[in-house]
Scaffold this motif. Structure first.
Motif, PDB file in Angstrom:
ATOM      1  N   VAL A   1       0.828  -1.190   0.000  1.00 43.68           N
ATOM      2  CA  VAL A   1       0.000   0.000   0.000  1.00 43.68           C
ATOM      3  C   VAL A   1       0.872   1.253   0.000  1.00 43.68           C
ATOM      4  O   VAL A   1       0.560   2.220  -0.679  1.00 43.68           O
ATOM      5  N   GLN A   2       1.958   1.221   0.771  1.00 42.13           N
ATOM      6  CA  GLN A   2       2.847   2.378   0.822  1.00 42.13           C
ATOM      7  C   GLN A   2       3.461   2.653  -0.551  1.00 42.13           C
ATOM      8  O   GLN A   2       3.556   3.794  -0.969  1.00 42.13           O
ATOM      9  N   ALA A   3       3.835   1.604  -1.266  1.00 41.80           N
ATOM     10  CA  ALA A   3       4.417   1.776  -2.601  1.00 41.80           C
ATOM     11  C   ALA A   3       3.410   2.408  -3.548  1.00 41.80           C
ATOM     12  O   ALA A   3       3.766   3.279  -4.355  1.00 41.80           O
ATOM     13  N   ILE A   4       2.167   2.000  -3.448  1.00 41.95           N
ATOM     14  CA  ILE A   4       1.114   2.571  -4.303  1.00 41.95           C
ATOM     15  C   ILE A   4       0.923   4.042  -3.974  1.00 41.95           C
ATOM     16  O   ILE A   4       0.830   4.881  -4.877  1.00 41.95           O
ATOM     17  N   ASN A   5       0.880   4.371  -2.693  1.00 43.48           N
ATOM     18  CA  ASN A   5       0.730   5.766  -2.286  1.00 43.48           C
ATOM     19  C   ASN A   5       1.898   6.615  -2.768  1.00 43.48           C
ATOM     20  O   ASN A   5       1.712   7.759  -3.182  1.00 43.48           O
ATOM     21  N   GLU A   6       3.109   6.067  -2.724  1.00 47.37           N
ATOM     22  CA  GLU A   6       4.276   6.796  -3.221  1.00 47.37           C
ATOM     23  C   GLU A   6       4.169   7.036  -4.722  1.00 47.37           C
ATOM     24  O   GLU A   6       4.498   8.114  -5.208  1.00 47.37           O
ATOM     25  N   LYS A   7       3.696   6.042  -5.460  1.00 45.03           N
ATOM     26  CA  LYS A   7       3.516   6.216  -6.904  1.00 45.03           C
ATOM     27  C   LYS A   7       2.452   7.256  -7.194  1.00 45.03           C
ATOM     28  O   LYS A   7       2.604   8.072  -8.104  1.00 45.03           O
ATOM     29  N   ILE A   8       1.364   7.238  -6.422  1.00 46.59           N
ATOM     30  CA  ILE A   8       0.307   8.240  -6.600  1.00 46.59           C
ATOM     31  C   ILE A   8       0.851   9.632  -6.328  1.00 46.59           C
ATOM     32  O   ILE A   8       0.591  10.565  -7.094  1.00 46.59           O
ATOM     33  N   ASP A   9       1.618   9.791  -5.258  1.00 47.31           N
ATOM     34  CA  ASP A   9       2.235  11.086  -4.954  1.00 47.31           C
ATOM     35  C   ASP A   9       3.152  11.535  -6.080  1.00 47.31           C
ATOM     36  O   ASP A   9       3.151  12.699  -6.477  1.00 47.31           O
TER      37      ASP A   9
END
Length: 102
Positions: A1-9
């Motif tokens: 989930v953290q990786a996805i949030n980083e990509k979204i950012d």
């Protein structure tokens, strides 16, 4: 989930940078080169062309759309670049969803 949030950012920062660039270009280009364009048909054209290379991995979800002030050639080129990068760096399906409010 953290990786996805980083990509979204990361994508949000990219979009914000592009908006700043687009604003500067609009000021330089003049209004005769910029039109109010419905983005969905332009995006669909790009997706149809690229899906031939991407084995149908790109999907547009929903039927929403919106209008943008842009030069059609430049907008098509931008969408191609974004999706070509998505094809290069993603090993799964690429989903495009319009999210927003009026």
């Amino acid at each position: 989930v953290q990786a996805i949030n980083e990509k979204i950012d990361h994508l949000n920062r990219f979009v914000n940078q592009f908006e700043k660039y687009a604003d500067a270009e609009l000021q330089l280009a003049g209004s005769d080169e910029v039109f109010s364009l419905e983005i969905r048909p332009i995006l669909q054209k790009v997706v149809d062309e690229l899906n031939q290379l991407a084995q149908g991995r790109i999907t547009i979800l929903g039927d929403q759309s919106f209008r943008v002030l842009a030069n059609e050639f430049d907008l098509e080129h931008l969408l191609q670049n974004l999706l070509i990068n998505a094809i290069k760096y993603s090993h799964s399906e690429i989903l495009i969803t319009f999210i927003g409010s009026q």
